[in-house]
Scaffold this motif. Structure first.
Motif, PDB file in Angstrom:
ATOM      1  N   ARG A 254      27.987  55.851  28.293  1.00  0.00           N
ATOM      2  CA  ARG A 254      27.589  54.390  27.850  1.00  0.00           C
ATOM      3  C   ARG A 254      25.817  54.168  27.511  1.00  0.00           C
ATOM      4  O   ARG A 254      24.826  54.733  27.822  1.00  0.00           O
ATOM      5  CB  ARG A 254      27.783  53.162  29.076  1.00  0.00           C
ATOM      6  CG  ARG A 254      28.911  53.106  28.995  1.00  0.00           C
ATOM      7  CD  ARG A 254      29.645  52.208  30.318  1.00  0.00           C
ATOM      8  NE  ARG A 254      28.468  51.073  30.397  1.00  0.00           N
ATOM      9  CZ  ARG A 254      29.123  49.728  31.394  1.00  0.00           C
ATOM     10  NH1 ARG A 254      30.181  50.003  31.572  1.00  0.00           N
ATOM     11  NH2 ARG A 254      27.885  49.204  31.788  1.00  0.00           N
ATOM     12  N   ALA A 255      25.655  53.137  26.350  1.00  0.00           N
ATOM     13  CA  ALA A 255      24.273  53.096  25.581  1.00  0.00           C
ATOM     14  C   ALA A 255      23.278  52.503  26.899  1.00  0.00           C
ATOM     15  O   ALA A 255      22.753  53.122  27.161  1.00  0.00           O
ATOM     16  CB  ALA A 255      24.303  52.278  24.332  1.00  0.00           C
ATOM     17  N   ASP A 256      24.238  51.444  27.744  1.00  0.00           N
ATOM     18  CA  ASP A 256      22.495  50.710  28.146  1.00  0.00           C
ATOM     19  C   ASP A 256      22.484  51.534  29.250  1.00  0.00           C
ATOM     20  O   ASP A 256      21.564  51.461  29.926  1.00  0.00           O
ATOM     21  CB  ASP A 256      24.368  48.973  28.923  1.00  0.00           C
ATOM     22  CG  ASP A 256      25.395  49.752  29.533  1.00  0.00           C
ATOM     23  OD1 ASP A 256      25.600  50.587  29.520  1.00  0.00           O
ATOM     24  OD2 ASP A 256      25.382  48.754  30.482  1.00  0.00           O
ATOM     25  N   GLU A 280      27.631  57.276  23.159  1.00  0.00           N
ATOM     26  CA  GLU A 280      27.572  56.245  22.274  1.00  0.00           C
ATOM     27  C   GLU A 280      25.805  55.973  22.433  1.00  0.00           C
ATOM     28  O   GLU A 280      25.557  55.125  22.407  1.00  0.00           O
ATOM     29  CB  GLU A 280      27.677  54.766  23.919  1.00  0.00           C
ATOM     30  CG  GLU A 280      28.940  54.324  23.820  1.00  0.00           C
ATOM     31  CD  GLU A 280      29.055  52.993  24.132  1.00  0.00           C
ATOM     32  OE1 GLU A 280      28.019  52.523  24.572  1.00  0.00           O
ATOM     33  OE2 GLU A 280      29.991  52.775  24.996  1.00  0.00           O
ATOM     34  N   TYR A 282      24.866  57.049  19.085  1.00  0.00           N
ATOM     35  CA  TYR A 282      24.983  56.281  17.925  1.00  0.00           C
ATOM     36  C   TYR A 282      24.662  54.875  18.935  1.00  0.00           C
ATOM     37  O   TYR A 282      23.649  54.495  16.945  1.00  0.00           O
ATOM     38  CB  TYR A 282      26.204  56.674  17.447  1.00  0.00           C
ATOM     39  CG  TYR A 282      27.546  55.906  17.539  1.00  0.00           C
ATOM     40  CD1 TYR A 282      27.618  54.089  16.930  1.00  0.00           C
ATOM     41  CD2 TYR A 282      27.945  56.143  18.694  1.00  0.00           C
ATOM     42  CE1 TYR A 282      28.330  53.316  17.916  1.00  0.00           C
ATOM     43  CE2 TYR A 282      29.436  55.610  19.118  1.00  0.00           C
ATOM     44  CZ  TYR A 282      29.463  54.424  18.947  1.00  0.00           C
ATOM     45  OH  TYR A 282      30.230  53.076  18.917  1.00  0.00           O
ATOM     46  N   LYS A 283      24.617  54.711  19.544  1.00  0.00           N
ATOM     47  CA  LYS A 283      24.042  52.847  19.503  1.00  0.00           C
ATOM     48  C   LYS A 283      22.230  52.630  19.934  1.00  0.00           C
ATOM     49  O   LYS A 283      22.010  52.093  19.436  1.00  0.00           O
ATOM     50  CB  LYS A 283      24.781  51.954  20.380  1.00  0.00           C
ATOM     51  CG  LYS A 283      26.207  52.301  20.131  1.00  0.00           C
ATOM     52  CD  LYS A 283      26.776  51.370  21.706  1.00  0.00           C
ATOM     53  CE  LYS A 283      28.453  51.044  21.050  1.00  0.00           C
ATOM     54  NZ  LYS A 283      28.954  50.289  22.123  1.00  0.00           N
ATOM     55  N   VAL A 284      21.781  53.830  20.618  1.00  0.00           N
ATOM     56  CA  VAL A 284      20.488  54.070  21.329  1.00  0.00           C
ATOM     57  C   VAL A 284      19.749  55.524  20.252  1.00  0.00           C
ATOM     58  O   VAL A 284      18.803  55.926  20.829  1.00  0.00           O
ATOM     59  CB  VAL A 284      20.318  53.654  22.600  1.00  0.00           C
ATOM     60  CG1 VAL A 284      21.349  52.918  23.375  1.00  0.00           C
ATOM     61  CG2 VAL A 284      21.416  54.815  23.445  1.00  0.00           C
ATOM     62  N   LYS A 286      18.097  55.827  17.674  1.00  0.00           N
ATOM     63  CA  LYS A 286      16.227  55.144  17.559  1.00  0.00           C
ATOM     64  C   LYS A 286      15.251  55.582  19.040  1.00  0.00           C
ATOM     65  O   LYS A 286      14.633  56.315  19.428  1.00  0.00           O
ATOM     66  CB  LYS A 286      16.040  54.032  17.040  1.00  0.00           C
ATOM     67  CG  LYS A 286      14.673  53.942  16.761  1.00  0.00           C
ATOM     68  CD  LYS A 286      14.426  52.260  16.278  1.00  0.00           C
ATOM     69  CE  LYS A 286      13.137  51.851  15.781  1.00  0.00           C
ATOM     70  NZ  LYS A 286      12.848  51.360  17.458  1.00  0.00           N
ATOM     71  N   ASP A 310      33.834  53.397  23.038  1.00  0.00           N
ATOM     72  CA  ASP A 310      33.648  53.193  22.106  1.00  0.00           C
ATOM     73  C   ASP A 310      33.405  54.270  21.410  1.00  0.00           C
ATOM     74  O   ASP A 310      32.253  54.151  20.968  1.00  0.00           O
ATOM     75  CB  ASP A 310      32.152  52.431  22.591  1.00  0.00           C
ATOM     76  CG  ASP A 310      32.836  51.182  22.205  1.00  0.00           C
ATOM     77  OD1 ASP A 310      33.386  51.059  22.006  1.00  0.00           O
ATOM     78  OD2 ASP A 310      31.918  50.129  22.344  1.00  0.00           O
ATOM     79  N   ASN A 315      29.618  60.471  15.244  1.00  0.00           N
ATOM     80  CA  ASN A 315      28.389  60.200  16.277  1.00  0.00           C
ATOM     81  C   ASN A 315      27.601  61.575  16.473  1.00  0.00           C
ATOM     82  O   ASN A 315      26.143  60.877  16.083  1.00  0.00           O
ATOM     83  CB  ASN A 315      28.658  60.036  18.267  1.00  0.00           C
ATOM     84  CG  ASN A 315      27.367  60.115  19.515  1.00  0.00           C
ATOM     85  OD1 ASN A 315      26.631  59.069  18.894  1.00  0.00           O
ATOM     86  ND2 ASN A 315      27.573  61.150  19.945  1.00  0.00           N
ATOM     87  N   LYS A 322      18.942  59.850  12.669  1.00  0.00           N
ATOM     88  CA  LYS A 322      18.214  59.387  12.813  1.00  0.00           C
ATOM     89  C   LYS A 322      17.225  59.601  14.186  1.00  0.00           C
ATOM     90  O   LYS A 322      16.345  59.439  14.334  1.00  0.00           O
ATOM     91  CB  LYS A 322      18.687  58.405  14.280  1.00  0.00           C
ATOM     92  CG  LYS A 322      19.675  57.063  14.255  1.00  0.00           C
ATOM     93  CD  LYS A 322      18.883  55.625  12.972  1.00  0.00           C
ATOM     94  CE  LYS A 322      20.358  54.851  12.959  1.00  0.00           C
ATOM     95  NZ  LYS A 322      19.282  53.391  12.106  1.00  0.00           N
TER      96      LYS A 322
END
Length: 452
Positions: A254-256, A280, A282-284, A286, A310, A315, A322
């Motif tokens: 998970r991104a969090d 996840e 791809y969500k973070v 950067k 997700d 991904n 990025k």
């Protein structure tokens, strides 16, 4: 019987080596220096020369690879193959254990991976603990003993894990086996909050332990007599992480949670971490790229557990664009089923992410080599590097491509034609062993005599 069969295979198929070998007229995918039709000279286990036109030394063994394709040996940055024991799950920090002690050189998964073009892998401790055990990087030198498999140039590393796996508390109700009872056996942590606490607490203790030893060494240098600190085998590998001497591979989804671990690593100035699975990411991406961390992921797996809902097949390509150094892995454990098809896993980032063929090949060669800090020696076809090479009959990203030969350190460890030609002999030996075993069982069975 299995041991006897494996022994027969090892004796029947010694790796082929020659002082100088030349692979001629192949399409060569160097990954770092372009793709061209040319030749590779192998001498003393190294790539001595590679190019469109190279000199063939007198007396060299020449392999005519016209119509064939050569890539660097595939590197899998996340497996659990050839380990007799993977998880020490009774504690939340098991950094004192090392899976290298459980490396089984007779595991058939080594040969299966080799037949798929994999030459190096990072076989890791499991994900049962917030901080797991130490990992082992080894080459598929089929026939070598456990020590002979280990790639001693690789930097040491340790496994960490976030999410569902490390927060399993053990047996809240005790063992649930009919007829048996056992007391409740809970293990901290039981939440994702607790996982962070375990990691932060362990590195805080490691930092204090590091200071103790530095103070002791300073006193010793001044000629003062003082007892050394008591050795702590749990904290010593973590001190190596703090000092940049040991890499971290962190299981995550998970991104969090990825952001949480990035913040913890920031506090302890830990860099160059490879986030494993990282579905996840791809969500973070950067944030991962900014800190100089890496990602090793699957090509297109998702929804096999809640944490993976997700996940998307784009991904790897998004993270790559990025600025994240990305590799693709198998996570194989019992066998090398996915591992021996990593070339087609790489092809999926062309389909789903629109990456180039070279970028796809990099994700199973030079990128994992960089994540394991072994890119100085393997991961691309360049003069001076280890001669870890794979010859395919077709384009290596084609699902129709078959591995024909594999070289490790310049020695030929796999030849498809030889493998096929040996199979009838092996089958005959297996049948003979089965018959012998059956005969022995009959002789050992009590005689069914008719009473007189």
């Amino acid at each position: 019987m299995r041991h006897a069969i494996l022994t027969a295979m090892l004796l029947a198929a010694p790796p082929v080596s020659a002082e100088v070998t030349v692979i001629q007229n192949a399409t060569i995918y160097t990954v770092t220096k372009g793709t061209f039709r040319g030749s590779i000279v192998i001498r003393d286990g190294k790539i001595a020369d590679v190019g469109e036109k190279v000199m063939t030394p007198a007396g060299a063994r020449v392999i005519d690879a016209t119509g064939k394709h050569v890539i660097p040996g595939i590197i899998d940055a996340h497996t659990h193959i050839a380990l007799d024991s993977i998880n020490e799950s009774s504690v939340s920090v098991s950094s004192m254990v090392n899976v290298a002690e459980m490396l089984n050189p007779e595991s058939i998964s080594i040969y299966q991976a080799l037949a798929g073009g994999v030459t190096v892998c990072n076989s890791m401790h499991g994900s049962a603990n917030s901080i797991g055990g130490q990992n082992v990087v080894f080459k598929m030198r089929w026939g070598a003993d456990a020590r002979g498999l280990i790639y001693d140039k690789a930097k040491p590393s340790i496994k960490m894990a976030l999410g569902e796996n490390p927060k399993r508390q053990g047996s809240p109700q005790g063992l649930q086996i009919p007829g048996l009872s056992s007391p409740q056996n809970l293990r901290y942590p039981g939440t994702r909050l607790g996982v962070e606490d375990v990691i932060r607490d362990a590195f805080t203790r490691a930092r204090a332990y590091q200071r103790e030893w530095k103070d002791y060494e300073a006193r010793k240098a001044r000629g003062e007599k003082h007892l050394p600190p008591r050795r702590d085998l749990e904290l010593e590998p973590l001190v190596e992480v703090l000092e940049g001497k040991r890499l971290v591979h962190a299981h995550c989804y998970r991104a969090d949670e990825i952001l949480m671990l990035i913040r913890v690593f920031d506090d302890f100035n830990i860099r160059g971490v490879t986030f494993q699975h990282v579905l996840e990411g791809y969500k973070v991406a950067k944030e991962i790229a900014e800190r100089g961390h890496y990602a090793s992921t699957f090509s297109d797996w998702w929804s096999y557990k809640v944490e993976a809902y997700d996940a998307i097949p784009y991904n790897a390509a998004i993270m790559h664009r990025k600025g994240v150094l990305v590799s693709l892995n198998s996570d194989d454990a019992g066998g090398a089923e996915l591992m021996r098809r990593l070339n087609t896993e790489a092809a999926k980032v062309v389909k789903y992410g629109g990456l180039s063929e070279n970028e796809a090949l990099a994700m199973i060669t030079i990128n994992p080599a960089r994540q394991l800090a072994i890119d100085q020696w393997v991961g691309s076809i360049e003069a001076g590097k280890d001669a870890d090479l794979v010859i395919y009959d077709k384009h290596p990203l084609s699902s129709y491509a078959r591995v024909e030969k594999v070289f490790i350190d310049g020695r030929q460890y796999f030849d498809r034609d030889e493998d096929l030609s040996r199979r009838p002999k092996f089958e005959a030996e297996k049948e003979g062993l089965r018959k012998k075993m059956t005969d022995q069982q009959k002789q050992a069975a009590p005689q069914n005599r008719r009473p007189s």
